[in-house]
Design a protein around this motif. Structure first.
Motif, mmCIF file in Angstrom:
data_model
loop_
_atom_site.group_PDB
_atom_site.id
_atom_site.type_symbol
_atom_site.label_atom_id
_atom_site.label_comp_id
_atom_site.label_asym_id
_atom_site.label_seq_id
_atom_site.Cartn_x
_atom_site.Cartn_y
_atom_site.Cartn_z
ATOM 1 N N GLU A 87 -2.896 20.033 33.438
ATOM 2 C CA GLU A 87 -1.871 21.076 34.002
ATOM 3 C C GLU A 87 -1.372 21.840 33.045
ATOM 4 O O GLU A 87 -0.706 20.611 31.386
ATOM 5 C CB GLU A 87 -0.602 20.052 35.162
ATOM 6 N N ILE A 99 4.447 19.259 30.666
ATOM 7 C CA ILE A 99 5.813 19.203 32.457
ATOM 8 C C ILE A 99 5.392 17.721 32.846
ATOM 9 O O ILE A 99 6.598 17.412 33.326
ATOM 10 C CB ILE A 99 5.477 20.357 33.426
ATOM 11 N N ASP A 100 4.556 16.823 33.078
ATOM 12 C CA ASP A 100 4.491 15.918 33.334
ATOM 13 C C ASP A 100 4.183 14.589 31.521
ATOM 14 O O ASP A 100 3.269 14.227 31.735
ATOM 15 C CB ASP A 100 3.346 16.240 33.732
ATOM 16 N N HIS A 126 2.143 25.316 35.839
ATOM 17 C CA HIS A 126 3.373 25.522 36.431
ATOM 18 C C HIS A 126 4.347 26.415 36.021
ATOM 19 O O HIS A 126 5.039 26.238 35.074
ATOM 20 C CB HIS A 126 4.170 24.310 36.823
ATOM 21 N N TRP A 137 9.839 26.185 39.703
ATOM 22 C CA TRP A 137 10.607 26.065 41.421
ATOM 23 C C TRP A 137 11.732 27.145 41.955
ATOM 24 O O TRP A 137 12.219 26.543 42.100
ATOM 25 C CB TRP A 137 10.746 24.660 41.651
ATOM 26 N N TRP A 327 -3.783 14.645 44.371
ATOM 27 C CA TRP A 327 -3.068 14.661 42.982
ATOM 28 C C TRP A 327 -2.802 13.412 42.085
ATOM 29 O O TRP A 327 -3.234 12.849 42.920
ATOM 30 C CB TRP A 327 -1.984 15.241 43.652
ATOM 31 N N ARG A 328 -2.066 13.178 41.200
ATOM 32 C CA ARG A 328 -1.379 12.211 40.143
ATOM 33 C C ARG A 328 -1.309 11.227 40.828
ATOM 34 O O ARG A 328 -0.287 11.115 41.674
ATOM 35 C CB ARG A 328 -1.401 13.324 38.886
ATOM 36 N N LYS A 333 8.651 5.858 39.904
ATOM 37 C CA LYS A 333 9.461 6.192 38.803
ATOM 38 C C LYS A 333 10.757 5.463 38.784
ATOM 39 O O LYS A 333 10.943 4.915 39.551
ATOM 40 C CB LYS A 333 10.212 7.875 39.702
ATOM 41 N N GLU A 339 5.202 8.134 42.995
ATOM 42 C CA GLU A 339 3.900 9.321 43.675
ATOM 43 C C GLU A 339 2.686 8.726 43.514
ATOM 44 O O GLU A 339 2.785 8.146 41.704
ATOM 45 C CB GLU A 339 3.959 9.922 42.514
HETATM 46 C C1 BMA Z 1 4.365 17.933 41.414
HETATM 47 C C2 BMA Z 1 4.912 16.431 41.514
HETATM 48 C C3 BMA Z 1 5.863 16.818 40.157
HETATM 49 C C4 BMA Z 1 4.992 17.603 38.788
HETATM 50 C C5 BMA Z 1 4.574 18.652 39.445
HETATM 51 C C6 BMA Z 1 3.432 19.415 37.837
HETATM 52 O O1 BMA Z 1 3.325 18.132 42.419
HETATM 53 O O2 BMA Z 1 3.901 15.695 41.086
HETATM 54 O O3 BMA Z 1 5.662 15.884 39.682
HETATM 55 O O4 BMA Z 1 5.920 17.781 37.905
HETATM 56 O O5 BMA Z 1 3.993 18.344 40.478
HETATM 57 O O6 BMA Z 1 2.375 19.013 37.410
#
Ligand code: BMA
Length: 375
Positions: A87, A99-100, A126, A137, A327-328, A333, A339
């Protein structure tokens, strides 16, 4: 009459071979050899199975960060995934971490490692709102229009793309060849949560943005190691999917993202919707000659002991798509939430994931290596 038939056959002989070749070339007709090879392999892969992918797999997982060689997938199955998602969010601001919190220099290294193992690299972005300076967002009216040619933020957007191109051009394999990347631009673009999506711009504006972005990366920046993935969030009809589709000559991979609600009672609903959406996707990709893929999926927390085999794999058995990407695994947290979308060592239902891994339709690192995707 005979003469006509003769002329037709002659024309066919002259044009047919080149038609065949062109339809097998990606959006970028000057794409590098490895990129074209990857594209062709992705097109045929669905007959065998699907590559299994995971976002940020090598950077961190549940309860660990930046441990060389580590991967939650590998801890559970003994093998790395076949596809790696990364990302770029915050690269546009010249930050050194994304961002992460993944440092961009480490990311380049991880991308090199995954590629050296024969894996596939896909990248999302993003990017911040260029009009307001808010996050991805934080939509604002007129954002997309503002970065199109002639718009007040167009120059800014170009400068952001310069940074993306710079990052991509640093990705090289051991022979100096560029590492092919599936670029997943403006993902989930039918939803309204990102500034580029849904009601935040018109379909026409999004299409223009898509065209400009590809032209800029490909024709001005001369980045020729990209495949372009178009992806929506969940959708319910062909028309809905294609509302913002920029055209066959601008897309290599068609995909969608789908998440199951964190609720075991919803597994049946999810399965039905997933099945129906995959059927729609295969039809769209099939008639347009595109690679169908599940560009993002997940079931946060994985509280269903047989979800991987009975829900996810069971549904995919009836379909032919090139890859799926979970996804990650951000983990637990500070606010107590969590997550994670793939099991980690010791996680309650990792045995079911092992069964999933052993199935002949699921392709992990060794399978990717054996498929020689870049040759
Ligand atoms: C989202 C989440 C967030 C993350 C974002 C960008 O779906 O996983 O925690 O910051 O994606 O990877």
């Amino acid at each position: 009459m005979r003469k006509k038939v003769f002329v037709r056959i002659l024309l066919l002989l002259i044009y047919a071979p080149s038609f065949g070749q062109n339809s097998d070339l990606p959006v970028d007709k000057d794409a590098t050899k490895e990129t074209v090879n990857l594209y062709r392999h992705l097109k045929r892969l669905g007959d065998k199975g699907f590559l299994f992918g995971h976002q940020d797999d090598l950077a961190y997982g549940v309860n660990w960060k930046y441990v060389p060689g580590h991967s939650d997938i590998k801890e559970v199955t003994g093998e790395y995934p076949a596809l790696y998602g990364w990302e770029l969010g915050r690269i546009e601001l010249d930050h050194t971490v994304n961002i992460d919190s993944v440092p961009f220099d480490k990311m380049k290294q991880f991308i090199g490692e995954g590629y050296a193992r024969g894996g596939v690299i896909t990248i999302s972005w993003h990017l911040n709102n260029p009009l307001t300076g808010g996050t991805a967002w934080q939509p604002a009216p007129g954002t997309v229009a503002s970065i199109l040619p002639g718009g007040e933020k167009h120059a800014l957007y170009r400068s952001w793309l310069d940074k993306v191109a710079g990052f991509l051009q640093d990705l090289k394999g051991s022979h100096g060849e560029y590492i092919p990347v599936v670029l997943r631009l403006f993902h989930e673009l039918n939803g309204s949560w990102f500034w580029w999506g849904g009601r935040n711009c018109t379909p026409e504006e999004l299409k223009q943005l898509w065209h400009f972005t590809i032209q800029y990366l490909r024709d001005e920046k001369k980045v020729h190691h990209l495949l372009y993935a178009f992806n929506t969030d969940r959708f319910s009809s062909e028309e809905a999917y294609l509302e913002r589709y920029p055209g066959d000559e601008w897309v290599d991979i068609t995909g969608f993202d789908i998440y199951q609600a964190n609720n075991i009672a919803k597994s049946g609903d999810f399965q039905q919707e997933f099945d129906k959406t995959l059927t729609l996707l295969e039809k769209i990709a099939g008639t347009r000659g595109k690679v169908p893929a599940l560009t993002e999926f997940g079931y946060n927390g994985l509280t269903d002991s047989s979800w991987w085999t009975h829900i996810f794999l069971q549904t995919l058995r009836g379909h032919k798509i090139a890859y799926v990407m979970a996804w990650r695994n951000a983990g637990y947290k500070k606010d107590g939430s969590h997550e994670f979308y793939v099991p980690y060592k010791g996680q309650a239902f990792s045995d079911d994931f092992k069964k999933f891994y052993k199935d002949s339709r699921t392709l992990f690192q060794r399978d990717a290596w054996n498929e020689k995707l870049y040759f």
